[in-house]
Design an enzyme around this catalytic site. Sequence first.
Site, PDB file in Angstrom:
ATOM      1  N   HIS A   1       0.818  -1.219   0.000  1.00 14.99           N
ATOM      2  CA  HIS A   1       0.000   0.000   0.000  1.00 14.99           C
ATOM      3  C   HIS A   1       0.849   1.266   0.000  1.00 14.99           C
ATOM      4  O   HIS A   1       0.349   2.348  -0.280  1.00 14.99           O
ATOM      5  CB  HIS A   1      -0.994  -0.002   1.172  1.00 14.99           C
TER       6      HIS A   1
ATOM      7  N   ASP B   1       0.354  -7.686   1.376  1.00 14.21           N
ATOM      8  CA  ASP B   1       0.633  -6.257   1.514  1.00 14.21           C
ATOM      9  C   ASP B   1       2.132  -5.984   1.578  1.00 14.21           C
ATOM     10  O   ASP B   1       2.603  -5.176   2.372  1.00 14.21           O
ATOM     11  CB  ASP B   1      -0.069  -5.666   2.746  1.00 14.21           C
TER      12      ASP B   1
ATOM     13  N   SER C   1       4.475   2.689   7.892  1.00 16.41           N
ATOM     14  CA  SER C   1       4.228   1.513   7.045  1.00 16.41           C
ATOM     15  C   SER C   1       5.457   1.158   6.216  1.00 16.41           C
ATOM     16  O   SER C   1       6.040   2.007   5.545  1.00 16.41           O
ATOM     17  CB  SER C   1       3.048   1.785   6.116  1.00 16.41           C
TER      18      SER C   1
END
Length: 454
Positions: A187, A220, A303
């Site tokens: 992402h 992911d 992230s």
Amino acid sequence: MTEDFQNRRGEQDGAGHHPTEQFPAAHHDPQTAWQRPDTGATYSMPQYPNDAYREYGQGPQMPPPGQVPPTAFGAQPPQAPQPQRRPVRAGLVAGAVVLALVSGGVGGAVGTLATRTDDGRAPVTNALDAPKPNVSNVANAPAGSTQAVAQKVLPSVVMIKVASSRAEGEGSGVVLSSDGLILTNNHVAAGGGRDATMEVVFSDGSTAPATLVGADPVSDLAVIKVTGKSGLTPIELGDSGALQVGQSVIAVGSPLGLAGTVTTGIVSALNRPVSTQGESESSQVNPVIDAIQTDAAINPGNSGGALVDGNGKLIGINTAIASLGAGEGSGAQSGSIGLGFAIPVDQARRVADELIKTGRATYAQIGIKLRPQDTAARVLESTADGPAAKAGIPSGAVITTLDGRVIDSGNALIAAVRSHQPGDKVKVTYTDEQGGNPKTVEVTLTAAPAEGGR
């Protein structure tokens, strides 16, 4: 009078005393009223309680009643013995405060006067006068300390800037190879869309453009490659299978664009099924990670960054946080509340290796259909000739454990299966629809289709 008594009673006459000190109010007493012989004016001597005398020392000698006090206008009567007075320094000390603000030299000289100890008090010491210690923080970092781990890991963690015509943002990544392979979240790499450009910012402040090597929305995870860089410091990979709840961990990344941020915490839980947002709202993939939960502060921008153990070895890729949610319609994103989640490094290592070699990742599947959000892993349908069907798991059955791990939801089963590789054999316990007749069977997992599976 003693020195202290005189200082605190000083008038506002330029002597340097403080007129705001409060004392008992003076009052006239016929027994102590004095009359000036030249003008006939009458003055009274302020009276102080006995405790004032005890605090400040013996007061002035009072003349006998009716006796004219000594003045400069007539003959001087016999003088009563006066207490010996010490030098008054209150005015000098008060002046020293002002002078020290405008002149270091004068302040230093007056400071010497103010710290003399002829009154028996301890000398004054000042930390500002001590020399600056000659220490090396790098050399003094104890092995295994947060400081030592940060020094080891920071060169291997980067900030990733993504921009496109429709979006822009920032994330983090970890260096896998000295020539510029970097592991991050899908992402992060795919956040700007297909036309996005990526720029990587290194710990030394240098930058380099990057391109996508491979991405996997199921896990992911993504791998990117920078150009024009060499001699980078790859991160050391650890073993997430050996983690224990309560173990100390350190998160490193770029929350809110603050590159090189280090936070600490512990492993709060293991094997936590976490469903994250897919590559886009139209994606049919249900990304569920078998996550490490930590209370180390993780915020937007972390992230793709590193979660490491006390030896600075990578044990997870920080991916998601739980939050209380922003106000309705505000569009804001909440920060850390101590519930952060990371992809275990054992899974990240396998996926990254496959992405680099083939551009895609493979996953295990058990061959059933279920509702991920259900609070039980109820088999809606078994795929014909799939692993579950071959093992005899019927439709309507409720799977309760997988290799001894408790399965209490559809997402828990998805996460448990995806933590394995195709070809792994696992023990599955299930019950009938009413929750009775438990049975345990061995299931051989197979490879899932390209866009994931169960």
